[in-house]
Design a protein around this motif. Structure first.
Motif, PDB file in Angstrom:
ATOM      1  N   SER A 153      93.273 -15.313  37.619  1.00 24.09           N
ATOM      2  CA  SER A 153      94.835 -15.601  38.151  1.00 24.09           C
ATOM      3  C   SER A 153      95.715 -15.013  37.190  1.00 24.09           C
ATOM      4  O   SER A 153      96.855 -15.348  37.772  1.00 24.09           O
ATOM      5  N   GLU A 183     100.141 -10.804  38.326  1.00 24.96           N
ATOM      6  CA  GLU A 183     100.928 -10.808  37.567  1.00 24.96           C
ATOM      7  C   GLU A 183     101.133  -9.194  37.048  1.00 24.96           C
ATOM      8  O   GLU A 183     102.444  -8.612  36.578  1.00 24.96           O
ATOM      9  N   ARG A 240      95.394 -21.420  32.149  1.00 22.95           N
ATOM     10  CA  ARG A 240      94.639 -20.618  33.301  1.00 22.95           C
ATOM     11  C   ARG A 240      94.339 -21.887  33.863  1.00 22.95           C
ATOM     12  O   ARG A 240      93.585 -22.288  33.433  1.00 22.95           O
ATOM     13  N   ARG A 286     104.982 -16.052  37.415  1.00 17.87           N
ATOM     14  CA  ARG A 286     104.112 -17.565  37.741  1.00 17.87           C
ATOM     15  C   ARG A 286     104.794 -17.265  38.835  1.00 17.87           C
ATOM     16  O   ARG A 286     104.484 -18.043  40.031  1.00 17.87           O
ATOM     17  N   SER A 287     105.758 -17.790  38.845  1.00 14.68           N
ATOM     18  CA  SER A 287     106.607 -18.117  40.484  1.00 14.68           C
ATOM     19  C   SER A 287     106.299 -17.094  42.010  1.00 14.68           C
ATOM     20  O   SER A 287     106.132 -17.327  43.114  1.00 14.68           O
ATOM     21  N   ASN A 346     103.521 -15.292  41.392  1.00 12.66           N
ATOM     22  CA  ASN A 346     102.067 -15.030  41.859  1.00 12.66           C
ATOM     23  C   ASN A 346     101.947 -16.538  42.523  1.00 12.66           C
ATOM     24  O   ASN A 346     101.453 -16.359  43.614  1.00 12.66           O
ATOM     25  N   GLU A 347     102.892 -17.129  42.817  1.00 11.23           N
ATOM     26  CA  GLU A 347     102.242 -18.639  43.537  1.00 11.23           C
ATOM     27  C   GLU A 347     102.921 -17.817  45.239  1.00 11.23           C
ATOM     28  O   GLU A 347     102.277 -18.161  46.102  1.00 11.23           O
ATOM     29  N   GLU A 348     104.170 -17.552  45.374  1.00  9.71           N
ATOM     30  CA  GLU A 348     104.651 -17.483  46.323  1.00  9.71           C
ATOM     31  C   GLU A 348     103.484 -15.520  47.047  1.00  9.71           C
ATOM     32  O   GLU A 348     103.511 -15.877  48.575  1.00  9.71           O
ATOM     33  N   HIS A 349     103.355 -15.182  46.190  1.00 11.93           N
ATOM     34  CA  HIS A 349     102.531 -14.303  46.617  1.00 11.93           C
ATOM     35  C   HIS A 349     101.287 -14.538  46.912  1.00 11.93           C
ATOM     36  O   HIS A 349     100.506 -14.167  48.208  1.00 11.93           O
ATOM     37  N   SER A 350     100.495 -16.078  46.849  1.00 15.52           N
ATOM     38  CA  SER A 350      98.931 -16.454  46.275  1.00 15.52           C
ATOM     39  C   SER A 350     100.037 -17.683  47.960  1.00 15.52           C
ATOM     40  O   SER A 350      98.868 -17.541  49.425  1.00 15.52           O
ATOM     41  N   LYS A 351     100.494 -17.586  48.325  1.00 14.68           N
ATOM     42  CA  LYS A 351     100.944 -18.803  49.733  1.00 14.68           C
ATOM     43  C   LYS A 351     101.208 -17.640  50.519  1.00 14.68           C
ATOM     44  O   LYS A 351     100.101 -17.956  51.965  1.00 14.68           O
ATOM     45  N   GLU A 368      91.795 -18.913  47.121  1.00  7.61           N
ATOM     46  CA  GLU A 368      92.927 -19.055  48.440  1.00  7.61           C
ATOM     47  C   GLU A 368      93.717 -19.433  49.306  1.00  7.61           C
ATOM     48  O   GLU A 368      93.892 -19.711  49.855  1.00  7.61           O
TER      49      GLU A 368
END
Length: 439
Positions: free
Chosen positions: A277, A281, A355, A403-404, A406-411, A437
């Motif tokens: 997770s 980052e 996490r 964190r933000s 990370n979320e966009e990267h996962s998307k 993911e």
């Protein structure tokens, strides 16, 4: 006649202290007259000997200082055996006390500045008290304990072993036929690794879980070779290269994490949950060392491996990730973090108790709290103002920004992985770490 009424003694003591402070200031500040040679010695205005400072309103040596004080306190009356015009020197200053005393007065020495024995004692007490107050103030300043310094030293060594500032391994990453960068024959993830790099896989204590979740960490040559040239990746020409770069960076992040004090105390499952997770980052944090504010690019060993925004878009990521990523890199760079603060921030980022998939959150939280305390103490002790103002709060805000990202990267990774022709270019390690993911 000087009348010693209320406040007069205190005034004289204050004047003496002021005289001492002025003397110290004069020794610290450059003298314009002697700016060409700051080593010019101070000369006694009475006899020419080496002066020790301002005494009774004039620059004198210790000998003439004591002579003037004794003469004034005894109210001595001297007579010159010659013509009252003796030239006083270091060698003959004892020969004519009358001319020596006259010379003292001529250069500005004043009996009003001479303290009585009681005043001298009070002055000494004031000086002693001031020194004690300064010592107390110094003792109350926060200091890094031996244990905290040991934690910092361990993290610095971990970073040294897992971060190569020469980026020499980058020449071995895959490239497409349309790229101008050097082509390699095999992946750096299977060849050319140093003995230190070989420790970047989980040890035997994690073997049972590693076989299930990180089974592809030790990649074989065939699985990591460049893609067949008949696959059309012209619109994502940087994907193979960036996939190797990310895979290589993940290994280094794992190697760093394993050396964080307390990390090995966690269960294998929790270690893996933290790494999966936080990996992207930490990669973003590590990349700040190569980020340049001058051209907003990542320079990894010269122009050959200089990554612009366009290069990353050619690996499948769009500006919804890259714009905030660049803003993050700029703001982090402007904090001018010490390397000690940088490695502590990475450790705090990895040991995040919220996490997903963590079991022993309380242990992770205690490990993170210890690093946070070390970071706050280090900032107070070692980071000078004004850079230390609200620095800890700003650094913690960077973790929220990550964190933000990370979320966009996962998307965006999910969108990239849906297409087989793209997922084929990702290394097994990248698929394993970010595979959760993929729906």
């Amino acid at each position: 006649h000087v009348v010693k009424l209320g406040g007069w003694v205190e005034w004289r003591l204050a004047m003496q202290l002021l005289e001492m402070e002025l003397m110290e200031a004069r020794t610290l500040l450059p003298d314009p007259a002697n700016e060409f040679d700051r080593n010019v010695p101070r000369i006694c205005g009475v006899c020419g000997d080496k002066a020790t400072g301002f005494h009774f309103n004039a620059m004198t040596c210790e000998g003439c200082k004591g002579f003037f004080r004794r003469s004034m306190k005894r109210k001595a009356m001297f007579t010159c055996p010659f013509n009252s015009d003796c030239k006083i020197t270091k060698d003959n200053r004892r020969h004519c006390q009358a001319c020596r005393l006259k010379r003292c007065v001529d250069i500005g020495m004043m009996k009003e500045f001479i303290l009585t024995d009681e005043e001298v004692q009070r002055k000494r007490e004031m000086i002693t008290k001031r020194k004690e107050e300064e010592a107390l103030k110094e003792s109350m300043k926060p200091k890094l304990s031996e244990e905290q310094q040991r934690v910092i030293d361990i993290l610095l060594e971990a970073h040294r072993k897992t971060y190569d500032p020469t980026y020499s391994d980058f020449t071995q990453f895959r490239v497409s036929s349309s790229s101008k960068r050097i082509t390699r024959s095999s992946s750096v993830l299977t060849h050319g690794s140093s003995s230190e790099d070989s420790s970047d896989t989980f040890n035997c204590s994690l073997e049972c879980v590693e076989n299930r979740m990180f089974s592809n960490m030790a990649l074989n040559e065939d699985s990591d070779r460049s893609p067949p040239m008949d696959i059309n990746l012209s619109h994502l020409s940087m994907l193979p290269h960036l996939a190797d770069l990310v895979s290589y960076s993940i290994q280094k992040v794992i190697g760093f994490a394993k050396m964080i004090p307390g990390f090995r105390d966690l269960t294998a499952e929790d270690q893996i949950a933290l790494l999966k997770s936080s990996a992207i980052e930490i990669i973003m944090l590590r990349s700040n060392e190569s980020f340049s504010l001058e051209d907003m690019a990542w320079s990894c060993g010269g122009n050959e491996f200089k990554y612009q925004i366009d290069d990353v878009t050619q690996a499948g990521h769009n500006l919804e990730l890259l714009e905030p990523l660049v803003k993050f890199q700029v703001s982090l760079k402007k904090l001018n973090l010490h390397v000690e603060e940088h490695v502590l921030l990475m450790g705090i980022c990895i040991l995040s108790p919220d996490r997903p998939g963590l079991q022993d959150t309380s242990l992770v939280e205690s490990l993170q709290d210890r690093l946070s305390e070390v970071l706050q103490t280090y900032i107070l002790c070692k980071h000078p103002p004004p850079g230390n103002r609200l620095l800890y709060a700003k650094m913690i805000q960077k973790l929220a920004d990550l964190r933000s990202l990370n979320e966009e990267h996962s998307k965006q990774y999910r969108c990239l992985s849906f297409k087989p022709e793209h997922s084929m270019q990702l290394t097994p390690l990248v698929l394993e770490v970010f595979g959760n993911e993929i729906s």
